[in-house]
Design a protein around this motif. Structure first.
Motif, mmCIF file in Angstrom:
data_model
loop_
_atom_site.group_PDB
_atom_site.id
_atom_site.type_symbol
_atom_site.label_atom_id
_atom_site.label_comp_id
_atom_site.label_asym_id
_atom_site.label_seq_id
_atom_site.Cartn_x
_atom_site.Cartn_y
_atom_site.Cartn_z
ATOM 1 N N VAL A 39 0.832 -1.207 0.000
ATOM 2 C CA VAL A 39 0.000 0.000 0.000
ATOM 3 C C VAL A 39 0.867 1.258 0.000
ATOM 4 N N GLY A 40 1.962 1.216 0.728
ATOM 5 C CA GLY A 40 2.781 2.408 0.867
ATOM 6 C C GLY A 40 3.687 2.706 -0.304
ATOM 7 N N ARG A 41 4.133 1.664 -1.031
ATOM 8 C CA ARG A 41 5.109 1.906 -2.092
ATOM 9 C C ARG A 41 4.723 1.340 -3.454
ATOM 10 N N ILE A 42 4.120 0.152 -3.498
ATOM 11 C CA ILE A 42 3.737 -0.402 -4.798
ATOM 12 C C ILE A 42 2.535 0.346 -5.375
ATOM 13 N N VAL A 43 1.509 0.544 -4.577
ATOM 14 C CA VAL A 43 0.296 1.207 -5.085
ATOM 15 C C VAL A 43 0.595 2.594 -5.662
ATOM 16 N N PRO A 44 1.242 3.504 -4.927
ATOM 17 C CA PRO A 44 1.490 4.827 -5.519
ATOM 18 C C PRO A 44 2.455 4.780 -6.697
ATOM 19 N N GLY A 45 3.470 3.913 -6.632
ATOM 20 C CA GLY A 45 4.441 3.848 -7.713
ATOM 21 C C GLY A 45 3.873 3.272 -8.997
#
Length: 284
Positions: A199-205
């Motif tokens: 949620v913190g890094r894959i989703v926004p990236g």
């Protein structure tokens, strides 16, 4: 279940855990979400009757470790990981590739950057929301998810994210109950452990990634866009449908919804086999 051959591949900034079954042309399966290589356990053996099937945990997930645990995540880097897998396992001929969800975004970028290494790509519900006409709305959703994650924590952020993905759905009618198989329940602990990273890094990236549509159009003869039969009306259905219309290709429908690979593995695997056999043919 066949015991796979297990290996580790050193890539830029990470060490990838991968598994190989079967023999024949290479079929690389790229998982989405927090699934990892284990998400393909129920279809890998059947596919291994025709292919050398390779699965892996994406960098930062499960058994694939990052040199810097706080490193930001980019589609380009994940696609290069997949390319390195192809170089290792099929150096002399192009491979078949399947990607699910965020893994489908990785597969799209792999196709556009290394088409000479890919014979055919099947992508299932890639959440490339930047291709949609209402993309600004979805950027706002991602910003709300990240703000909620930072101020309230993981589960409230997941609730905001899930509501945003479902908001286009018709929620007035009855919904079929989905029972996950025991194998999926066994993976629940690892899934929860990987959720903050996802949620913190894959989703926004990944959901801020915009594919090169002109490049995809030039390569559309080796690209299959697929969605779940039960995903109609949901946000994660729309990007693949939009791309299929834009590229003038047929949108394929697989059983179940976004997680049809888990809920309907036998039917899902059979459609994958048909897709990879149908090079150059129109699929029904």
């Amino acid at each position: 279940m066949t015991t796979p051959t297990i290996g580790c591949l050193r890539v830029n900034g990470a060490t990838l855990h991968y598994e190989v079954r079967g023999q024949g042309p290479l079929l690389l399966l790229i998982p989405g979400g927090t699934g990892g290589a284990a998400s393909f356990d129920r279809i890998a053996d059947d596919l291994a009757a025709e292919y050398t099937v390779a699965t892996y945990d994406p960098r930062g997930m499960s058994r694939s470790t990052l040199d810097d645990p706080e490193a930001g995540q980019r589609v380009t880097e994940h696609a290069d990981d997949a390319f390195q897998m192809l170089e290792l396992l099929s150096p002399d001929e192009p491979a078949r590739v399947f990607g699910a969800s965020s893994g489908a975004i990785t597969a799209l970028h792999l196709l556009t950057t290394h088409p000479e290494r890919v014979q055919r790509v099947v992508v299932h519900e890639p959440p490339v929301v930047e291709v949609l006409p209402d993309a600004p709305e979805h950027r706002a959703l991602l910003a709300r998810v990240q703000e909620t994650l930072q101020t309230q924590g993981l589960m409230p952020a997941m609730a905001v994210f899930a509501a945003g993905l479902k908001k286009d759905s018709d929620t007035t009618g009855p919904k079929a109950e989905i029972r996950l198989p025991p194998q999926a329940a066994v993976r629940a602990e690892q899934t929860m452990a990987d959720l903050p990273y996802f949620v913190g890094r894959i989703v926004p990236g990944f959901m801020s990634y915009a594919p090169d549509i002109d490049r995809l159009e030039a390569l559309s003869d080796r690209l299959v866009l697929a969605c779940g039969q039960d995903s109609r009306g949901e946000l994660l259905y729309r990007p693949a449908a939009h791309l299929a219309e834009r590229l003038g290709t047929e949108l394929q429908h697989y059983p179940g919804g976004h997680t049809g690979l888990t809920t309907h593995p036998a039917e899902f695997g059979e459609l994958l086999r048909k897709a990879f056999r149908a090079q150059g043919l129109s699929l029904v």
